[in-house]
Design a protein around this motif. Structure first.
Motif, PDB file in Angstrom:
ATOM      1  N   THR A 163       0.835  -1.206   0.000  1.00 51.33           N
ATOM      2  CA  THR A 163       0.000   0.000   0.000  1.00 51.33           C
ATOM      3  C   THR A 163       0.867   1.253   0.000  1.00 51.33           C
ATOM      4  O   THR A 163       0.634   2.184  -0.786  1.00 51.33           O
ATOM      5  CB  THR A 163      -0.954   0.008   1.205  1.00 51.33           C
ATOM      6  OG1 THR A 163      -1.794  -1.140   1.138  1.00 51.33           O
ATOM      7  CG2 THR A 163      -1.804   1.265   1.234  1.00 51.33           C
ATOM      8  N   ILE A 164       1.872   1.277   0.862  1.00 55.97           N
ATOM      9  CA  ILE A 164       2.776   2.436   0.925  1.00 55.97           C
ATOM     10  C   ILE A 164       3.564   2.564  -0.379  1.00 55.97           C
ATOM     11  O   ILE A 164       3.693   3.659  -0.929  1.00 55.97           O
ATOM     12  CB  ILE A 164       3.741   2.317   2.127  1.00 55.97           C
ATOM     13  CG1 ILE A 164       2.961   2.307   3.449  1.00 55.97           C
ATOM     14  CG2 ILE A 164       4.790   3.419   2.100  1.00 55.97           C
ATOM     15  CD1 ILE A 164       2.212   3.574   3.768  1.00 55.97           C
ATOM     16  N   ALA A 165       4.073   1.455  -0.879  1.00 55.38           N
ATOM     17  CA  ALA A 165       4.857   1.486  -2.121  1.00 55.38           C
ATOM     18  C   ALA A 165       4.012   1.973  -3.300  1.00 55.38           C
ATOM     19  O   ALA A 165       4.496   2.728  -4.145  1.00 55.38           O
ATOM     20  CB  ALA A 165       5.431   0.101  -2.413  1.00 55.38           C
ATOM     21  N   LEU A 217       8.472   3.513  -6.017  1.00 52.41           N
ATOM     22  CA  LEU A 217       9.452   2.464  -5.751  1.00 52.41           C
ATOM     23  C   LEU A 217      10.904   2.941  -5.781  1.00 52.41           C
ATOM     24  O   LEU A 217      11.818   2.128  -5.662  1.00 52.41           O
ATOM     25  CB  LEU A 217       9.269   1.326  -6.762  1.00 52.41           C
ATOM     26  CG  LEU A 217       7.912   0.618  -6.728  1.00 52.41           C
ATOM     27  CD1 LEU A 217       7.806  -0.377  -7.871  1.00 52.41           C
ATOM     28  CD2 LEU A 217       7.693  -0.054  -5.384  1.00 52.41           C
ATOM     29  N   LYS A 218      11.134   4.244  -5.922  1.00 54.70           N
ATOM     30  CA  LYS A 218      12.514   4.730  -5.972  1.00 54.70           C
ATOM     31  C   LYS A 218      13.210   4.601  -4.620  1.00 54.70           C
ATOM     32  O   LYS A 218      14.428   4.533  -4.558  1.00 54.70           O
ATOM     33  CB  LYS A 218      12.552   6.176  -6.458  1.00 54.70           C
ATOM     34  CG  LYS A 218      12.201   6.305  -7.916  1.00 54.70           C
ATOM     35  CD  LYS A 218      12.441   7.698  -8.416  1.00 54.70           C
ATOM     36  CE  LYS A 218      12.086   7.736  -9.891  1.00 54.70           C
ATOM     37  NZ  LYS A 218      12.558   8.928 -10.547  1.00 54.70           N
ATOM     38  N   PHE A 219      12.449   4.593  -3.562  1.00 54.70           N
ATOM     39  CA  PHE A 219      12.964   4.419  -2.196  1.00 54.70           C
ATOM     40  C   PHE A 219      12.047   3.407  -1.522  1.00 54.70           C
ATOM     41  O   PHE A 219      10.833   3.454  -1.738  1.00 54.70           O
ATOM     42  CB  PHE A 219      12.943   5.757  -1.442  1.00 54.70           C
ATOM     43  CG  PHE A 219      13.533   5.684  -0.066  1.00 54.70           C
ATOM     44  CD1 PHE A 219      14.910   5.812   0.112  1.00 54.70           C
ATOM     45  CD2 PHE A 219      12.729   5.477   1.045  1.00 54.70           C
ATOM     46  CE1 PHE A 219      15.459   5.744   1.382  1.00 54.70           C
ATOM     47  CE2 PHE A 219      13.278   5.404   2.317  1.00 54.70           C
ATOM     48  CZ  PHE A 219      14.640   5.542   2.490  1.00 54.70           C
ATOM     49  N   THR A 278       8.867  -0.754   3.132  1.00 58.34           N
ATOM     50  CA  THR A 278       9.670  -1.499   4.107  1.00 58.34           C
ATOM     51  C   THR A 278      10.043  -0.620   5.289  1.00 58.34           C
ATOM     52  O   THR A 278      10.017  -1.063   6.441  1.00 58.34           O
ATOM     53  CB  THR A 278      10.940  -2.062   3.440  1.00 58.34           C
ATOM     54  OG1 THR A 278      10.545  -2.909   2.355  1.00 58.34           O
ATOM     55  CG2 THR A 278      11.773  -2.861   4.418  1.00 58.34           C
ATOM     56  N   LEU A 279      10.372   0.628   5.026  1.00 57.86           N
ATOM     57  CA  LEU A 279      10.709   1.557   6.106  1.00 57.86           C
ATOM     58  C   LEU A 279       9.532   1.731   7.057  1.00 57.86           C
ATOM     59  O   LEU A 279       9.691   1.675   8.285  1.00 57.86           O
ATOM     60  CB  LEU A 279      11.143   2.911   5.536  1.00 57.86           C
ATOM     61  CG  LEU A 279      11.520   3.977   6.569  1.00 57.86           C
ATOM     62  CD1 LEU A 279      12.730   3.541   7.383  1.00 57.86           C
ATOM     63  CD2 LEU A 279      11.791   5.301   5.872  1.00 57.86           C
ATOM     64  N   VAL A 280       8.342   1.925   6.513  1.00 56.32           N
ATOM     65  CA  VAL A 280       7.148   2.089   7.356  1.00 56.32           C
ATOM     66  C   VAL A 280       6.882   0.809   8.157  1.00 56.32           C
ATOM     67  O   VAL A 280       6.588   0.861   9.348  1.00 56.32           O
ATOM     68  CB  VAL A 280       5.918   2.487   6.508  1.00 56.32           C
ATOM     69  CG1 VAL A 280       4.636   2.381   7.309  1.00 56.32           C
ATOM     70  CG2 VAL A 280       6.100   3.900   5.968  1.00 56.32           C
ATOM     71  N   VAL A 281       7.005  -0.339   7.518  1.00 57.23           N
ATOM     72  CA  VAL A 281       6.817  -1.609   8.225  1.00 57.23           C
ATOM     73  C   VAL A 281       7.810  -1.719   9.372  1.00 57.23           C
ATOM     74  O   VAL A 281       7.440  -2.031  10.518  1.00 57.23           O
ATOM     75  CB  VAL A 281       6.955  -2.812   7.261  1.00 57.23           C
ATOM     76  CG1 VAL A 281       7.130  -4.120   8.016  1.00 57.23           C
ATOM     77  CG2 VAL A 281       5.745  -2.898   6.338  1.00 57.23           C
ATOM     78  N   ASN A 282       9.080  -1.461   9.101  1.00 60.77           N
ATOM     79  CA  ASN A 282      10.099  -1.593  10.147  1.00 60.77           C
ATOM     80  C   ASN A 282       9.879  -0.612  11.305  1.00 60.77           C
ATOM     81  O   ASN A 282      10.009  -0.973  12.473  1.00 60.77           O
ATOM     82  CB  ASN A 282      11.495  -1.403   9.553  1.00 60.77           C
ATOM     83  CG  ASN A 282      11.922  -2.578   8.719  1.00 60.77           C
ATOM     84  OD1 ASN A 282      11.401  -3.686   8.846  1.00 60.77           O
ATOM     85  ND2 ASN A 282      12.876  -2.358   7.836  1.00 60.77           N
ATOM     86  N   LEU A 283       9.533   0.617  10.990  1.00 54.64           N
ATOM     87  CA  LEU A 283       9.328   1.610  12.051  1.00 54.64           C
ATOM     88  C   LEU A 283       8.076   1.319  12.868  1.00 54.64           C
ATOM     89  O   LEU A 283       8.095   1.434  14.103  1.00 54.64           O
ATOM     90  CB  LEU A 283       9.281   3.020  11.461  1.00 54.64           C
ATOM     91  CG  LEU A 283      10.600   3.505  10.840  1.00 54.64           C
ATOM     92  CD1 LEU A 283      10.423   4.886  10.227  1.00 54.64           C
ATOM     93  CD2 LEU A 283      11.725   3.501  11.868  1.00 54.64           C
ATOM     94  N   THR A 284       6.994   0.934  12.204  1.00 52.65           N
ATOM     95  CA  THR A 284       5.784   0.610  12.961  1.00 52.65           C
ATOM     96  C   THR A 284       5.990  -0.655  13.795  1.00 52.65           C
ATOM     97  O   THR A 284       5.466  -0.766  14.904  1.00 52.65           O
ATOM     98  CB  THR A 284       4.550   0.456  12.047  1.00 52.65           C
ATOM     99  OG1 THR A 284       4.815  -0.522  11.031  1.00 52.65           O
ATOM    100  CG2 THR A 284       4.179   1.786  11.402  1.00 52.65           C
TER     101      THR A 284
END
Length: 124
Positions: free
Chosen positions: A24-26, A31-33, A37-43
């Motif tokens: 959803t975030i991607a 997809l350049k960054f 995955t960043l949101v998943v890891n931080l949450t």
């Protein structure tokens, strides 16, 4: 046997949540960054910090929740949060050098292992 079922159920839900949040975030951010995955890891870091601290202080809560939420759900949602929790726990014990060694070592060895796995796959 019950704890394994709770871990499996939590893991299944965590995997689904990881896929849904990440994609959803991607889809929205591009997809350049790796924003997903960043949101998943931080949450996951917020969730594991809250959950393990909350469950440690509330002894009246059924211990089964420890298997379902932090081990099953959050563990499948993101292992990065476990890495961060362990680093924080080591720091809280006052072993800052060990925490730094673990954090930096995990990064360097993890990247090296990922490179090695990729190189191995390219040979086949």
């Amino acid at each position: 046997m019950q704890k394994y079922l709770l871990i499996a159920l939590g893991g299944a839900l965590g995997s689904i949540a990881r896929y849904w949040v990440g994609t959803t975030i991607a889809a929205r951010a591009g997809l350049k960054f790796p924003y997903g995955t960043l949101v998943v890891n931080l949450t996951a870091c917020i969730a594991i910090g809250f959950t393990l601290s909350f469950l440690a202080e509330r002894t009246d809560i059924n211990p089964a929740w420890r298997f379902f939420i932090p081990i099953g759900f959050i563990g499948a949602y993101s292992t990065f949060s476990t890495y961060e929790w362990e680093t924080l726990s080591i720091m809280r014990s006052g072993a800052f050098a060990i925490a730094a060694l673990y954090a930096v070592g995990s990064l360097i060895l993890g990247l090296t292992a990922t490179w090695a796995g990729s190189a191995l796959a390219q040979r086949f």
